[in-house]
Design an enzyme around this catalytic site. Structure first.
Site, PDB file in Angstrom:
ATOM      1  N   ASP A 132     -29.646 -20.543 -44.683  1.00  0.00           N
ATOM      2  CA  ASP A 132     -30.085 -21.144 -43.423  1.00  0.00           C
ATOM      3  C   ASP A 132     -29.373 -22.472 -43.169  1.00  0.00           C
ATOM      4  O   ASP A 132     -28.909 -22.740 -42.054  1.00  0.00           O
ATOM      5  CB  ASP A 132     -31.599 -21.363 -43.464  1.00  0.00           C
ATOM      6  CG  ASP A 132     -32.293 -20.817 -42.221  1.00  0.00           C
ATOM      7  OD1 ASP A 132     -31.656 -20.054 -41.485  1.00  0.00           O
ATOM      8  OD2 ASP A 132     -33.463 -21.156 -42.001  1.00  0.00           O
ATOM      9  N   ASP A 149     -38.362 -16.152 -40.225  1.00  0.00           N
ATOM     10  CA  ASP A 149     -39.130 -17.261 -40.781  1.00  0.00           C
ATOM     11  C   ASP A 149     -40.613 -16.964 -40.839  1.00  0.00           C
ATOM     12  O   ASP A 149     -41.405 -17.820 -41.241  1.00  0.00           O
ATOM     13  CB  ASP A 149     -38.886 -18.525 -39.957  1.00  0.00           C
ATOM     14  CG  ASP A 149     -37.472 -19.038 -40.146  1.00  0.00           C
ATOM     15  OD1 ASP A 149     -37.001 -19.065 -41.292  1.00  0.00           O
ATOM     16  OD2 ASP A 149     -36.825 -19.369 -39.142  1.00  0.00           O
TER      17      ASP A 149
END
Length: 392
Positions: free
Chosen positions: A234, A280
């Site tokens: 990420d 997420d």
């Protein structure tokens, strides 16, 4: 002053400024003309409502998906067996995700965005219907009358013959499931024709809940490997390149939850969206679900680690939004979610002296032939012992 929004890519989501185009609609950025109209500026109330709603929508599939993962692990229906992620799978996942992201980036650069999104829309249309049908099926069963003619069906697809016959698909369903499939198809057509944000969210919630329910980590160490790898993934793709941003702006599919910041001003036709990617939700969610199953394995009638990790997720996502508003810059959500979701439960385990129990907890893969053989041998041994006792 520009207002920040949550944007997403196919694997992850991250926080970025609203100066970047919104992939969910054709509106321009705040204050800019788009087809003769302007996007209304977000009010503090609208922003609070949008982010509060996103947080709530993120928590629902994690909570209910974790509960359903317990029943799924105990289930005997072959069509609902979980997919167990091993440490090797977890280590390879960030690499596979990076290749997928880069591949999509090249596709959008080389081919027409319109045709790619049309193909993706059809693909997620089918997946969304199946996921939503599986999600609502347990709830809808309560509304059917007792005399409802419910027939059983089985979709079986095999390969080979005789002793070499191998099952490829073995899916069991009934008439109630077909009704749920019909209702889900209505939502699918609504999404395909209108791309409405409510239809998008119904599919997104279904994807998230199914992911948390059906994707199982085999132990806590595997969860740490997976979360740690995606933590680096990420950060690199958000801060290191513009690949994730480009894909997020181009990708049109229900792989995100959205909520309009101008809902109070424009109602259901609002189009100034805050967004949160499903990655997420699902990735921390399967780790939280694992901790719930670990809680149950302790047989102490407490869910300490589950509630701790659940609170940690709320803290991490809230911190992501806060940092975004402070720095007005794209933020990788896992930068804050991973330390919180791993750190909080480990600290609790240290305080309770259960670190060894936590990291030694293991879930077998129900699809692993070795695990199945071991289970059969254990059952045969138990049966033999029972017979010997009876003979004595």
């Amino acid at each position: 002053m520009q207002r920040p929004e949550l944007e997403s890519d196919p694997e992850r989501s991250f926080v970025m400024d609203s100066a970047l185009s919104d992939p969910h609609n054709a509106s321009a950025e705040a204050g800019s003309p788009a087809n003769g109209t302007t996007r209304p500026p977000s009010t503090p109330e609208g922003i609070a409502l949008a982010y509060g709603s996103l947080l709530l929508m993120a928590l629902l599939p994690i909570f209910f998906g974790a509960l359903r993962s317990v029943r799924c692990a105990r289930g005997k229906n072959a069509s609902d067996m979980p997919e167990t992620i091993t440490s090797r799978d977890a280590a390879r996942f960030p690499i596979i995700a990076s290749c997928t992201l880069l591949g999509l980036y090249l596709f959008f650069k080389i081919f027409s965005q319109e045709y790619i999104n049309l193909l993706l829309s059809m693909y997620f249309f089918v997946l969304g219907i199946l996921a939503l049908s599986h999600t609502i099926s347990p709830f809808m069963s309560k509304f059917f009358p007792a005399n409802f003619p419910n027939r059983q069906y089985q979709l079986l697809f095999t390969q080979g013959s005789g002793e070499n016959k191998e099952e490829i698909i073995n899916y069991e369903f009934d008439t109630k499931d077909l009704v749920c499939l019909g209702l889900s198809s209505i939502v699918g057509v609504w999404y395909l024709l209108r791309k409405h944000w409510i239809a998008n969210n119904l599919f997104g919630l279904a994807f998230s809940l199914n992911g948390v329910e059906l994707l199982h980590l085999n132990n806590v160490s595997t969860g740490c490997i997976l979360l740690g790898g995606l933590f680096i993934y990420d950060i690199f793709w958000v801060f290191g390149t513009n690949v994730m941003v480009t894909v997020a702006r181009s990708f049109e599919a229900p792989i995100k939850l959205v909520f309009p910041q101008d809902l109070l001003e424009r109602g259901l036709e609002a189009n100034n969206f805050a967004m949160l990617g499903l990655g997420d939700i699902v990735i921390p969610g399967i780790f939280i679900a694992l901790l719930l199953r670990f809680d149950i394995s302790l047989k102490k009638n407490t869910h300490t680690y589950f509630y701790t990790s659940f609170a940690a997720y709320i803290f991490g996502l809230g911190l992501t939004i806060f940092i975004m508003h402070i720095f007005k810059h794209a933020q990788p959500a896992l930068l804050y979610l991973v330390p919180a979701c791993i750190g909080f439960p480990v600290l609790v385990a240290l305080a309770k002296g259960e670190v060894t129990e936590m990291f030694s907890y293991e879930e077998s893969n129900p699809k692993d032939p070795a695990a199945v053989t071991e289970s059969k041998e254990g059952a045969e041994a138990s049966a033999s012992e029972g017979l010997e006792k009876k003979e004595k």
